[in-house]
Scaffold this motif. Structure first.
Motif, mmCIF file in Angstrom:
data_model
loop_
_atom_site.group_PDB
_atom_site.id
_atom_site.type_symbol
_atom_site.label_atom_id
_atom_site.label_comp_id
_atom_site.label_asym_id
_atom_site.label_seq_id
_atom_site.Cartn_x
_atom_site.Cartn_y
_atom_site.Cartn_z
ATOM 1 N N ASN A 155 20.289 -2.251 -40.312
ATOM 2 C CA ASN A 155 20.064 -3.586 -40.878
ATOM 3 C C ASN A 155 20.074 -4.660 -39.788
ATOM 4 O O ASN A 155 19.266 -5.599 -39.811
ATOM 5 N N THR A 156 20.982 -4.518 -38.808
ATOM 6 C CA THR A 156 21.073 -5.505 -37.726
ATOM 7 C C THR A 156 19.818 -5.456 -36.858
ATOM 8 O O THR A 156 19.304 -6.501 -36.421
ATOM 9 N N ILE A 157 19.308 -4.246 -36.620
ATOM 10 C CA ILE A 157 18.066 -4.102 -35.833
ATOM 11 C C ILE A 157 16.903 -4.772 -36.567
ATOM 12 O O ILE A 157 16.100 -5.508 -35.968
ATOM 13 N N ILE A 158 16.830 -4.526 -37.868
ATOM 14 C CA ILE A 158 15.723 -5.107 -38.652
ATOM 15 C C ILE A 158 15.785 -6.640 -38.584
ATOM 16 O O ILE A 158 14.769 -7.308 -38.350
ATOM 17 N N ALA A 159 16.987 -7.193 -38.761
ATOM 18 C CA ALA A 159 17.133 -8.657 -38.739
ATOM 19 C C ALA A 159 16.720 -9.214 -37.373
ATOM 20 O O ALA A 159 15.968 -10.202 -37.294
ATOM 21 N N ALA A 160 17.174 -8.586 -36.290
ATOM 22 C CA ALA A 160 16.839 -9.076 -34.939
ATOM 23 C C ALA A 160 15.325 -9.000 -34.711
ATOM 24 O O ALA A 160 14.728 -9.891 -34.093
ATOM 25 N N THR A 161 14.708 -7.936 -35.225
ATOM 26 C CA THR A 161 13.267 -7.747 -35.007
ATOM 27 C C THR A 161 12.472 -8.791 -35.796
ATOM 28 O O THR A 161 11.519 -9.381 -35.275
ATOM 29 N N GLU A 162 12.887 -9.031 -37.035
ATOM 30 C CA GLU A 162 12.182 -10.052 -37.825
ATOM 31 C C GLU A 162 12.356 -11.439 -37.218
ATOM 32 O O GLU A 162 11.415 -12.228 -37.172
ATOM 33 N N ASN A 163 13.555 -11.710 -36.711
ATOM 34 C CA ASN A 163 13.822 -13.012 -36.079
ATOM 35 C C ASN A 163 12.938 -13.253 -34.867
ATOM 36 O O ASN A 163 12.538 -14.383 -34.590
ATOM 37 N N ALA A 164 12.663 -12.169 -34.132
ATOM 38 C CA ALA A 164 11.906 -12.299 -32.881
ATOM 39 C C ALA A 164 10.494 -12.835 -33.116
ATOM 40 O O ALA A 164 9.862 -13.362 -32.201
ATOM 41 N N LEU A 165 10.027 -12.716 -34.343
ATOM 42 C CA LEU A 165 8.680 -13.220 -34.673
ATOM 43 C C LEU A 165 8.582 -14.721 -34.439
ATOM 44 O O LEU A 165 7.587 -15.216 -33.920
ATOM 45 N N THR A 166 9.641 -15.426 -34.828
ATOM 46 C CA THR A 166 9.579 -16.887 -34.763
ATOM 47 C C THR A 166 10.616 -17.514 -33.842
ATOM 48 O O THR A 166 10.524 -18.689 -33.511
ATOM 49 N N GLU A 222 17.556 -2.016 -23.233
ATOM 50 C CA GLU A 222 16.557 -2.783 -22.453
ATOM 51 C C GLU A 222 15.166 -2.631 -23.058
ATOM 52 O O GLU A 222 14.401 -3.589 -23.151
ATOM 53 N N GLU A 223 14.864 -1.419 -23.500
ATOM 54 C CA GLU A 223 13.549 -1.181 -24.122
ATOM 55 C C GLU A 223 13.419 -2.004 -25.413
ATOM 56 O O GLU A 223 12.368 -2.571 -25.703
ATOM 57 N N PHE A 224 14.521 -2.080 -26.162
ATOM 58 C CA PHE A 224 14.524 -2.863 -27.400
ATOM 59 C C PHE A 224 14.279 -4.347 -27.083
ATOM 60 O O PHE A 224 13.480 -5.015 -27.740
ATOM 61 N N GLN A 225 14.942 -4.820 -26.012
ATOM 62 C CA GLN A 225 14.751 -6.215 -25.585
ATOM 63 C C GLN A 225 13.275 -6.472 -25.245
ATOM 64 O O GLN A 225 12.693 -7.480 -25.654
ATOM 65 N N ARG A 226 12.647 -5.530 -24.546
ATOM 66 C CA ARG A 226 11.237 -5.702 -24.161
ATOM 67 C C ARG A 226 10.339 -5.688 -25.399
ATOM 68 O O ARG A 226 9.386 -6.440 -25.508
ATOM 69 N N LEU A 227 10.681 -4.837 -26.360
ATOM 70 C CA LEU A 227 9.885 -4.783 -27.597
ATOM 71 C C LEU A 227 9.934 -6.135 -28.324
ATOM 72 O O LEU A 227 8.911 -6.676 -28.748
ATOM 73 N N LEU A 228 11.154 -6.702 -28.428
ATOM 74 C CA LEU A 228 11.283 -7.982 -29.125
ATOM 75 C C LEU A 228 10.532 -9.091 -28.380
ATOM 76 O O LEU A 228 9.913 -9.970 -28.995
ATOM 77 N N ALA A 229 10.549 -9.034 -27.054
ATOM 78 C CA ALA A 229 9.809 -10.035 -26.267
ATOM 79 C C ALA A 229 8.309 -9.915 -26.574
ATOM 80 O O ALA A 229 7.614 -10.926 -26.736
ATOM 81 N N ILE A 289 3.274 -12.066 -28.977
ATOM 82 C CA ILE A 289 2.021 -11.997 -29.749
ATOM 83 C C ILE A 289 2.180 -12.535 -31.173
ATOM 84 O O ILE A 289 1.203 -12.731 -31.883
ATOM 85 N N GLY A 290 3.428 -12.799 -31.570
ATOM 86 C CA GLY A 290 3.652 -13.370 -32.903
ATOM 87 C C GLY A 290 3.186 -12.442 -34.013
ATOM 88 O O GLY A 290 2.668 -12.893 -35.038
ATOM 89 N N GLU A 291 3.382 -11.166 -33.816
ATOM 90 C CA GLU A 291 2.922 -10.212 -34.827
ATOM 91 C C GLU A 291 3.925 -9.061 -34.918
ATOM 92 O O GLU A 291 4.376 -8.558 -33.893
ATOM 93 N N LEU A 292 4.258 -8.690 -36.148
ATOM 94 C CA LEU A 292 5.200 -7.585 -36.341
ATOM 95 C C LEU A 292 4.561 -6.559 -37.275
ATOM 96 O O LEU A 292 4.489 -6.768 -38.485
ATOM 97 N N SER A 293 4.088 -5.478 -36.692
ATOM 98 C CA SER A 293 3.435 -4.444 -37.508
ATOM 99 C C SER A 293 4.473 -3.425 -37.969
ATOM 100 O O SER A 293 5.588 -3.378 -37.450
ATOM 101 N N LEU A 294 4.077 -2.582 -38.931
ATOM 102 C CA LEU A 294 4.968 -1.510 -39.385
ATOM 103 C C LEU A 294 5.274 -0.572 -38.211
ATOM 104 O O LEU A 294 6.353 -0.016 -38.103
ATOM 105 N N ARG A 295 4.276 -0.421 -37.331
ATOM 106 C CA ARG A 295 4.468 0.452 -36.172
ATOM 107 C C ARG A 295 5.569 -0.091 -35.253
ATOM 108 O O ARG A 295 6.448 0.645 -34.819
ATOM 109 N N SER A 296 5.521 -1.410 -35.005
ATOM 110 C CA SER A 296 6.562 -2.007 -34.149
ATOM 111 C C SER A 296 7.928 -1.913 -34.827
ATOM 112 O O SER A 296 8.954 -1.680 -34.168
#
Ligand code: ADP
Ligand code: ASP
Ligand code: MG
Length: 443
Positions: A48-59, A90-97, A102-109
């Protein structure tokens, strides 16, 4: 060999994870193949924490601090070198960057993001198992063991042709215990896919099938599958035995303790599944097999699913015409929407749809041929048990119990196999409905 799957709560705290490791050690003669979920406890809900951080990274500015803190804390509590998980953080940090740029969050990401939970917890588990418990084990991510899927991000299904590769790869490791990630595989394009939330149970039976396991053990935080969700009904009891079919129905209709597709590989390969409590390892839990021994009692369990939508399609054109129903189902099929329950009359058909679907395209298509009404926030409550078949008066007891509890039934369905009676009620009535049915059939 056996498969031992440990759910998030069974690896959620240092103490629980150590208990899980000791359980693996005590079964080392049975060659355990260990499948782990991401850490999960009231203070550490990793996925759940990963999902929240990933969604936040969009904006917002990408921020992995909560995820990193949870992971580093559990590492420290277990004396696991943080350096083992740093490359993944570190890889997770790069993914969020990247998502932020690109301002896009696909199901794949999102699948890639969620994968870090299981990838890190399996590293931690294996380190404790080797270093502290002295077990000769190796950790390999499930996709590196060869688990391929259909590539459907967010709810992938396994490609069974990968099973022989998995078996070969596992045998080639030549160790006593193999530890792997639950929930993950790779699609045909080599990108990581998840099997849907709660999918590590499904991973357990997938590996059980691929490896010809004698048994798949699902270690969780309750005494097996119970007569109701114990967090809703305090008097819920553990069910000693269930058939494959009953367990499939229970999981499909919402018993969170098993992912809905868990039973599929077990049925295809006739592998017994045992649901056990990591906190009470001596409790016998629930054994799920093809054929159960005779038991008393009409029903086995009452389960529920929240946030269901009810779609009612009404048309006078249905009267005496052929193919209307086919058209309705074709539209849902084209929109890739699962249907749970159906009730029909001469002029209307009502269908229930689980949460998570955008119903607008289907409703727009349907409204070309009929009137469409979509109602949200309903709940599906289901009484399950093979012994219900042929027993007179079961439906009357269900309706009577709900009338007494003051609950209105919007829709009701019972298949001809009489394995379950499913009811649609308001979301707000879940607790009253489950409690009334539990009291009528189990107390
Ligand atoms: P894990 O982290 O081990 O995968 P889950 O949280 O996914 O565990 O599933 C276990 C939870 O399922 C229990 O804590 C319980 O609240 C819930 N649950 C819902 N229905 C049932 C049921 N019929 N029997 C047992 N547990 C149930
Ligand atoms: N970690 C994943 C989830 O929370 C998979 C699992 O726990 O089964 O959905
Ligand atoms: Mg689970």
């Amino acid at each position: 060999m056996i498969v031992m799957k440990f759910g998030g709560t069974s690896v959620g705290t240092a103490e629980r994870l150590r208990t899980a490791c000791s359980l693996v050690k005590s079964r080392v003669k049975q060659k355990p193949f260990v499948v782990v979920s991401a850490h999960n406890s009231p203070t550490c809900r990793m996925t759940n924490t990963i999902i929240a951080a990933t969604e936040n990274a969009l904006t917002k500015k990408p921020d992995i601090s909560k995820v990193a803190e949870l992971q580093r804390t559990i590492c420290k509590e277990l004396d696991v070198p943080v350096a083992l998980v740093e490359p993944l953080l570190e890889e997770f940090q790069r993914l969020l960057a990247g998502i932020n740029m690109i301002g896009e969050l696909s199901l794949r990401s999102m699948d890639l993001a969620m994968s870090f939970g299981e990838r890190m917890s399996s590293i931690v588990f294996n380190d404790v198992l080797c270093r502290e418990f002295g077990v000769n084990s190796k950790r390999v991510a499930s996709f590196d063991l060869g688990l391929r899927t259909d590539g459907n991000h967010g709810s992938a299904i396994p490609d069974k042709t990968s099973y022989p590769d998995i078996k070969r790869n596992v045998e080639a490791l030549g160790c006593d215990v193999v530890v792997t990630t639950g929930f993950l595989g790779k699609g045909p394009d080599n990108h990581i896919t998840t099997l849907g939330r709660g999918g590590s149970d499904f991973s357990g039976t997938i590996f059980g099938a691929a490896l010809n396991a004698e048994e798949v053990q699902i270690w969780t935080d309750v005494d097996g599958v119970m007569t109701a969700d114990p967090s809703v009904v305090k008097t819920a009891r553990s069910i000693p035995e269930l058939s494959f079919v009953e367990a499939s129905e229970l999981s499909w209709y919402g018993a969170q303790v098993l992912h809905p597709l868990t039973m599929q590989p077990a049925i295809e390969h006739n592998i017994p599944v045992r649901v056990l409590n990591t906190g009470k390892p001596d409790h016998p839990g629930t054994l799920i097999v093809l054929k159960t021994t005779a038991t008393k009692g009409v029903a086995k369990s009452v389960v529920y699913k929240e946030h269901i939508s009810l779609v009612t399609v009404t048309s006078l054109r249905m009267l005496g015409t052929h193919g209307f129903m086919a058209k309705v189902f074709e539209i849902f099929g084209k929109c890739k929407i699962d249907i749970h329950m159906i009730a029909t009359s001469e002029t209307s058909v009502s269908l229930t749809i689980p949460s998570g679907y955008n119903l607008e395209p289907a409703a727009a298509e349907l409204s070309k041929i009929a009137e469409v009404l979509v109602e949200k926030e309903k709940a599906l409550v289901c009484l399950v048990g093979q012994n219900m078949a042929g027993v007179k008066g079961t439906a009357a007891r269900v309706c009577g119990a709900l009338a007494k509890a003051g609950v209105n039934i919007k829709m009701i369905s019972q298949g001809a196999r009489e394995l379950n009676i499913a009811l649609l009620v308001e979301d707000d009535d879940i607790n009253a409905t489950v409690a009334a049915l539990h009291s009528e059939f189990f107390e």
